[in-house]
Write a protein that holds these residues in place. Structure first.
Motif, short mmCIF file in Angstrom:
data_model
loop_
_atom_site.label_atom_id
_atom_site.label_comp_id
_atom_site.label_asym_id
_atom_site.label_seq_id
_atom_site.Cartn_x
_atom_site.Cartn_y
_atom_site.Cartn_z
N LEU A 1 62.23 -31.45 -48.74
CA LEU A 1 60.91 -31.66 -48.18
C LEU A 1 60.94 -32.90 -47.32
CD1 LEU A 1 57.73 -31.39 -48.09
CD2 LEU A 1 57.73 -32.69 -50.23
N ILE A 2 60.23 -32.87 -46.19
CA ILE A 2 60.13 -34.04 -45.32
C ILE A 2 58.66 -34.26 -45.00
CG2 ILE A 2 60.73 -35.06 -43.09
CD1 ILE A 2 63.28 -33.26 -43.17
N LEU A 3 58.19 -35.45 -45.25
CA LEU A 3 56.84 -35.89 -44.90
C LEU A 3 57.01 -36.85 -43.74
CD1 LEU A 3 54.03 -35.39 -46.25
CD2 LEU A 3 54.34 -37.59 -47.38
N VAL A 4 56.58 -36.44 -42.54
CA VAL A 4 56.88 -37.23 -41.34
C VAL A 4 55.61 -37.61 -40.58
CG1 VAL A 4 57.33 -35.13 -39.96
CG2 VAL A 4 58.28 -37.32 -39.22
N ASP A 5 55.56 -38.88 -40.18
CA ASP A 5 54.46 -39.40 -39.37
C ASP A 5 54.58 -38.83 -37.96
OD1 ASP A 5 52.26 -40.98 -38.59
OD2 ASP A 5 53.53 -42.69 -38.11
N TRP A 6 53.47 -38.65 -37.32
CA TRP A 6 53.42 -38.12 -35.97
C TRP A 6 53.81 -39.18 -34.95
CZ3 TRP A 6 49.87 -33.85 -34.36
CH2 TRP A 6 49.71 -33.75 -32.98
N ASN A 7 53.15 -40.36 -35.02
CA ASN A 7 53.34 -41.43 -34.03
C ASN A 7 54.22 -42.53 -34.60
OD1 ASN A 7 51.58 -40.36 -32.00
ND2 ASN A 7 49.89 -40.91 -33.32
N MET A 8 55.43 -42.66 -34.04
CA MET A 8 56.36 -43.70 -34.45
C MET A 8 57.14 -44.16 -33.23
SD MET A 8 58.10 -42.11 -37.88
CE MET A 8 58.50 -40.55 -37.08
N PRO A 9 57.58 -45.43 -33.24
CA PRO A 9 58.48 -45.87 -32.17
C PRO A 9 59.88 -45.31 -32.40
CG PRO A 9 58.11 -47.64 -33.75
CD PRO A 9 57.22 -46.50 -34.16
N VAL A 10 60.74 -45.47 -31.46
CA VAL A 10 62.13 -45.04 -31.45
C VAL A 10 62.21 -43.51 -31.33
CG1 VAL A 10 64.41 -45.10 -32.57
CG2 VAL A 10 62.84 -47.05 -32.85
N MET A 11 61.69 -42.77 -32.31
CA MET A 11 61.64 -41.31 -32.22
C MET A 11 60.42 -40.84 -32.99
SD MET A 11 64.32 -38.36 -33.53
CE MET A 11 65.61 -38.74 -32.36
N VAL B 1 56.13 -31.45 -43.56
CA VAL B 1 54.69 -31.71 -43.49
C VAL B 1 54.49 -32.86 -42.53
CG1 VAL B 1 52.62 -32.36 -44.76
CG2 VAL B 1 54.34 -30.89 -45.85
N LEU B 2 53.78 -32.61 -41.44
CA LEU B 2 53.52 -33.62 -40.43
C LEU B 2 52.24 -34.37 -40.79
CD1 LEU B 2 54.87 -34.49 -37.74
CD2 LEU B 2 53.14 -33.13 -36.59
N CYS B 3 52.32 -35.69 -40.85
CA CYS B 3 51.17 -36.54 -41.18
C CYS B 3 50.58 -37.09 -39.89
CB CYS B 3 51.60 -37.71 -42.04
SG CYS B 3 52.40 -37.25 -43.55
N THR B 4 49.26 -37.04 -39.77
CA THR B 4 48.64 -37.47 -38.53
C THR B 4 47.22 -37.97 -38.75
OG1 THR B 4 48.07 -36.77 -36.28
CG2 THR B 4 47.86 -35.12 -38.01
N ILE B 5 46.76 -38.77 -37.81
CA ILE B 5 45.34 -39.14 -37.77
C ILE B 5 44.62 -38.29 -36.73
CG2 ILE B 5 45.67 -41.49 -38.59
CD1 ILE B 5 45.38 -42.41 -35.66
N GLU B 6 45.38 -37.49 -35.98
CA GLU B 6 44.82 -36.60 -34.95
C GLU B 6 44.24 -35.37 -35.62
OE1 GLU B 6 44.84 -37.52 -31.82
OE2 GLU B 6 46.23 -39.20 -32.02
N SER B 7 43.01 -35.04 -35.26
CA SER B 7 42.36 -33.91 -35.93
C SER B 7 42.06 -32.74 -35.00
CB SER B 7 41.05 -34.37 -36.59
OG SER B 7 40.17 -34.86 -35.61
N ASP B 8 42.43 -32.84 -33.72
CA ASP B 8 42.08 -31.74 -32.83
C ASP B 8 43.05 -30.58 -32.98
OD1 ASP B 8 44.07 -31.88 -30.32
OD2 ASP B 8 43.58 -33.93 -30.97
#
Length: 136
Positions: A48-58, A79-86
């Motif tokens: 399982l990978i829980l990954v942030d949407w917005n990060m520097p480097v990649m 599972v992509l983690c985000t603050i974007e809701s659109d």
């Protein structure tokens, strides 16, 4: 499911997410960005990978596309983690290969629900004692 990789550029967020995942019975490792995470995945592909949407480097999208192109890169649930809701961002995440998405901030119950929706089996958590159960 036994091993989860948490990818986020914030040490505090990684710590919080790792604690939640540990509560759900998962073994957890972490990476600061997508590039570091690819190194982790090359050594041991997580379940399982829980990954942030917005990060520097990649960022999370670039990581996801690169992961899915790797040998065995289609295996982990992501599972992509985000603050974007659109809807556009959510649709893009799913189109790029995410199995699920989750809106920040979230608690352990929301996380458990999303992981189950993504098809991830969780260890049963200990039940909290009911303070009214002893009749007081």
């Amino acid at each position: 499911m036994s091993h989860c990789l948490v990818i986020d550029d914030s040490k505090l967020i990684r710590t919080i997410h790792c604690r939640m995942l540990a509560q759900l019975g998962l073994t957890v490792s972490e990476a600061e960005n997508g590039e570091d995470a690819l190194g982790v995945c090359s050594g041991r592909m997580p379940d399982l990978i829980l990954v942030d949407w917005n990060m520097p480097v990649m960022d999370g999208f670039t990581f996801l596309k690169t992961l899915r192109a790797m040998p065995a890169g289609s295996a982990p649930k992501v599972v992509l983690c985000t603050i974007e809701s659109d809807l556009e961002h959510i649709s893009r995440a799913l189109a790029e290969g995410a199995d699920e998405y989750i809106m920040k901030p979230f608690d352990v119950e929301i996380l458990a629900t999303k992981l189950i929706a993504a098809g991830i089996a969780l260890s049963p958590r200990p039940q909290r004692p009911d303070p009214l159960a002893d009749g007081r």
